[in-house]
Design a protein around this motif. Structure first.
Motif, PDB file in Angstrom:
ATOM      1  N   PRO A  37       0.804  -1.231   0.000  1.00  0.00           N
ATOM      2  CA  PRO A  37       0.000   0.000   0.000  1.00  0.00           C
ATOM      3  C   PRO A  37       0.835   1.278   0.000  1.00  0.00           C
ATOM      4  N   ARG A  38       2.084   1.191   0.502  1.00  0.00           N
ATOM      5  CA  ARG A  38       2.926   2.384   0.599  1.00  0.00           C
ATOM      6  C   ARG A  38       4.132   2.349  -0.336  1.00  0.00           C
ATOM      7  N   HIS A  39       4.456   1.180  -0.852  1.00  0.00           N
ATOM      8  CA  HIS A  39       5.693   1.039  -1.614  1.00  0.00           C
ATOM      9  C   HIS A  39       5.500   0.130  -2.831  1.00  0.00           C
ATOM     10  N   THR A  40       6.320   0.358  -3.835  1.00  0.00           N
ATOM     11  CA  THR A  40       6.439  -0.605  -4.926  1.00  0.00           C
ATOM     12  C   THR A  40       7.372  -1.710  -4.450  1.00  0.00           C
ATOM     13  N   VAL A  41       6.889  -2.938  -4.459  1.00  0.00           N
ATOM     14  CA  VAL A  41       7.682  -4.067  -3.948  1.00  0.00           C
ATOM     15  C   VAL A  41       8.163  -4.907  -5.120  1.00  0.00           C
ATOM     16  N   LEU A  42       9.476  -5.027  -5.243  1.00  0.00           N
ATOM     17  CA  LEU A  42      10.123  -5.821  -6.288  1.00  0.00           C
ATOM     18  C   LEU A  42      10.823  -6.988  -5.606  1.00  0.00           C
ATOM     19  N   ARG A  43      10.295  -8.182  -5.810  1.00  0.00           N
ATOM     20  CA  ARG A  43      10.923  -9.370  -5.232  1.00  0.00           C
ATOM     21  C   ARG A  43      11.289 -10.340  -6.337  1.00  0.00           C
ATOM     22  N   TYR A  44      12.327 -11.114  -6.110  1.00  0.00           N
ATOM     23  CA  TYR A  44      12.871 -11.942  -7.193  1.00  0.00           C
ATOM     24  C   TYR A  44      13.422 -13.247  -6.658  1.00  0.00           C
ATOM     25  N   ASP A  45      13.584 -14.211  -7.570  1.00  0.00           N
ATOM     26  CA  ASP A  45      14.235 -15.483  -7.255  1.00  0.00           C
ATOM     27  C   ASP A  45      15.716 -15.389  -7.614  1.00  0.00           C
ATOM     28  N   HIS A  46      16.576 -15.789  -6.686  1.00  0.00           N
ATOM     29  CA  HIS A  46      18.000 -15.884  -7.005  1.00  0.00           C
ATOM     30  C   HIS A  46      18.232 -16.914  -8.109  1.00  0.00           C
ATOM     31  N   ARG A  47      19.351 -16.772  -8.794  1.00  0.00           N
ATOM     32  CA  ARG A  47      19.727 -17.774  -9.809  1.00  0.00           C
ATOM     33  C   ARG A  47      19.662 -19.190  -9.218  1.00  0.00           C
ATOM     34  N   GLY A  48      19.064 -20.104  -9.977  1.00  0.00           N
ATOM     35  CA  GLY A  48      18.953 -21.495  -9.532  1.00  0.00           C
ATOM     36  C   GLY A  48      17.876 -21.742  -8.495  1.00  0.00           C
ATOM     37  N   HIS A  49      17.129 -20.714  -8.139  1.00  0.00           N
ATOM     38  CA  HIS A  49      16.051 -20.833  -7.164  1.00  0.00           C
ATOM     39  C   HIS A  49      14.730 -20.466  -7.836  1.00  0.00           C
ATOM     40  N   GLY A 156      -3.278 -24.263  10.517  1.00  0.00           N
ATOM     41  CA  GLY A 156      -3.830 -23.140   9.757  1.00  0.00           C
ATOM     42  C   GLY A 156      -2.804 -22.431   8.893  1.00  0.00           C
ATOM     43  N   PRO A 157      -2.803 -21.081   8.910  1.00  0.00           N
ATOM     44  CA  PRO A 157      -1.911 -20.290   8.038  1.00  0.00           C
ATOM     45  C   PRO A 157      -0.441 -20.618   8.246  1.00  0.00           C
ATOM     46  N   ALA A 158      -0.037 -20.874   9.488  1.00  0.00           N
ATOM     47  CA  ALA A 158       1.359 -21.210   9.749  1.00  0.00           C
ATOM     48  C   ALA A 158       1.744 -22.503   9.031  1.00  0.00           C
ATOM     49  N   ALA A 159       0.884 -23.505   9.121  1.00  0.00           N
ATOM     50  CA  ALA A 159       1.159 -24.783   8.465  1.00  0.00           C
ATOM     51  C   ALA A 159       1.257 -24.606   6.951  1.00  0.00           C
ATOM     52  N   ALA A 160       0.435 -23.711   6.390  1.00  0.00           N
ATOM     53  CA  ALA A 160       0.486 -23.455   4.945  1.00  0.00           C
ATOM     54  C   ALA A 160       1.803 -22.801   4.563  1.00  0.00           C
ATOM     55  N   ARG A 161       2.304 -21.898   5.412  1.00  0.00           N
ATOM     56  CA  ARG A 161       3.580 -21.244   5.114  1.00  0.00           C
ATOM     57  C   ARG A 161       4.747 -22.231   5.232  1.00  0.00           C
ATOM     58  N   VAL A 162       4.664 -23.125   6.195  1.00  0.00           N
ATOM     59  CA  VAL A 162       5.693 -24.161   6.332  1.00  0.00           C
ATOM     60  C   VAL A 162       5.682 -25.077   5.113  1.00  0.00           C
ATOM     61  N   ALA A 163       4.501 -25.476   4.665  1.00  0.00           N
ATOM     62  CA  ALA A 163       4.392 -26.342   3.492  1.00  0.00           C
ATOM     63  C   ALA A 163       4.956 -25.657   2.250  1.00  0.00           C
ATOM     64  N   ALA A 164       4.684 -24.377   2.100  1.00  0.00           N
ATOM     65  CA  ALA A 164       5.212 -23.633   0.951  1.00  0.00           C
ATOM     66  C   ALA A 164       6.731 -23.553   1.011  1.00  0.00           C
ATOM     67  N   ALA A 165       7.279 -23.350   2.217  1.00  0.00           N
ATOM     68  CA  ALA A 165       8.735 -23.299   2.369  1.00  0.00           C
ATOM     69  C   ALA A 165       9.370 -24.640   2.034  1.00  0.00           C
ATOM     70  N   ARG A 166       8.735 -25.727   2.472  1.00  0.00           N
ATOM     71  CA  ARG A 166       9.235 -27.067   2.151  1.00  0.00           C
ATOM     72  C   ARG A 166       9.248 -27.295   0.633  1.00  0.00           C
ATOM     73  N   ALA A 167       8.161 -26.926  -0.020  1.00  0.00           N
ATOM     74  CA  ALA A 167       8.065 -27.126  -1.467  1.00  0.00           C
ATOM     75  C   ALA A 167       9.126 -26.322  -2.210  1.00  0.00           C
ATOM     76  N   ALA A 168       9.357 -25.088  -1.784  1.00  0.00           N
ATOM     77  CA  ALA A 168      10.370 -24.256  -2.436  1.00  0.00           C
ATOM     78  C   ALA A 168      11.759 -24.843  -2.250  1.00  0.00           C
ATOM     79  N   PHE A 169      12.027 -25.369  -1.053  1.00  0.00           N
ATOM     80  CA  PHE A 169      13.339 -25.962  -0.789  1.00  0.00           C
ATOM     81  C   PHE A 169      13.571 -27.176  -1.673  1.00  0.00           C
ATOM     82  N   ILE A 170      12.587 -28.061  -1.738  1.00  0.00           N
ATOM     83  CA  ILE A 170      12.733 -29.281  -2.529  1.00  0.00           C
ATOM     84  C   ILE A 170      12.896 -28.956  -4.011  1.00  0.00           C
ATOM     85  N   ALA A 171      12.234 -27.879  -4.467  1.00  0.00           N
ATOM     86  CA  ALA A 171      12.290 -27.509  -5.884  1.00  0.00           C
ATOM     87  C   ALA A 171      13.586 -26.817  -6.276  1.00  0.00           C
ATOM     88  N   THR A 172      14.384 -26.387  -5.288  1.00  0.00           N
ATOM     89  CA  THR A 172      15.641 -25.696  -5.590  1.00  0.00           C
ATOM     90  C   THR A 172      16.620 -26.656  -6.257  1.00  0.00           C
TER      91      THR A 172
END
Length: 256
Positions: A37-49, A156-172
């Motif tokens: 709401p206050r800033h333009t947010v630019l986020r990116y994946d590092h090489r190989g991630h 709940g939401p915490a478990a979903a964030r943990v699952a997303a982190a696990r998936a990102a790690f395995i996909a690296t």
């Protein structure tokens, strides 16, 4: 330069979000939503991630900073606030010295100016495991390093964030992960950090098992005028307590 996957959203001055090793830009979902709401947010994946290009061969912190600088030059107007966590924080230290004209302020979370003996040994063991066992075999260990036991047990939401982190790690990509580990092991910013001239905020996780409060405090003292704030989290503070993290960033930016 490799092709980097990125997302740009929001309005106002630009904040760049640089993720930790073994993660992707999705780790910033909640923080980005709070900043947009206050800033333009630019986020990116590092090489190989994530969805960014895999670059064969070794990697250095200079190369990762060059990647980020090229992205900023192409997709941001003027100097930016660079927010890096873990490996992203190491990139932040490098880019602030290597490309000072691109950085107007700096947030370094769960990061260090160099890795000590214990942290280096842990990194080396994970690199070897990635090659011999594969990323999936290391996922449980990675999550235990990233999050507090209480957060890992939350539903709940915490478990979903943990699952997303696990998936990102395995996909690296395993080779990219190993190259990133080697880049971190070689990094030592104790002499270059005093050259950082922009305002800086350093964030530590009180329960970070790899980057101790002492290591974060040492990092803070290498940068003139840097502020230290502590959140009661593990390594991925921006994932475990995104509202607290975003509030610290907003408070810092409002103070400039």
């Amino acid at each position: 330069m490799p092709q980097l996957n990125f997302v740009k959203q929001g309005k106002g001055s630009t904040v760049v979000l640089s993720h930790s090793m073994g993660c992707d830009l999705g780790m910033w979902d909640e923080v980005a939503a709070l900043l947009q709401p206050r800033h333009t947010v630019l986020r990116y994946d590092h090489r190989g991630h994530g969805r960014s290009e895999v670059v064969p061969g070794p990697c250095t912190m200079e190369a990762l900073a060059d990647d980020a600088a090229a992205l900023i030059e192409q997709h941001a107007r003027g100097p930016v606030t660079f927010v890096g966590l873990g490996m992203g924080g190491m990139v932040g230290q490098q880019i602030a010295v290597r490309y000072p004209h691109l950085i107007k302020s700096l947030v370094l979370a769960n990061s260090a100016s160099r890795f000590g003996e214990a942290a280096s040994a842990a990194l080396l063991a994970r690199a070897r495991g990635a090659l011999t066992l594969g990323m999936a075999a290391l996922a449980d260990e990675a999550l235990a390093n990233w999050f507090t036991p209480g957060f890992l047990a939350e539903p709940g939401p915490a478990a979903a964030r943990v699952a997303a982190a696990r998936a990102a790690f395995i996909a690296t990509d395993a080779q990219a992960y190993v190259a990133s580990c080697e880049a971190l092991l070689q990094a030592d910013f104790r002499r270059s950090n005093p050259l950082i001239a922009c305002p800086a905020l350093v964030i530590a996780g009180a329960q970070d098992s790899n980057i101790s409060i002492e290591m974060t405090d040492t990092l803070c003292r290498t940068i003139s005028g840097a502020q230290l704030r502590i959140i009661d989290t593990g390594r991925l503070s921006a994932v475990e307590r995104p509202t607290d993290f975003a509030n610290l960033v907003i408070e810092f930016l409002n103070s400039l």
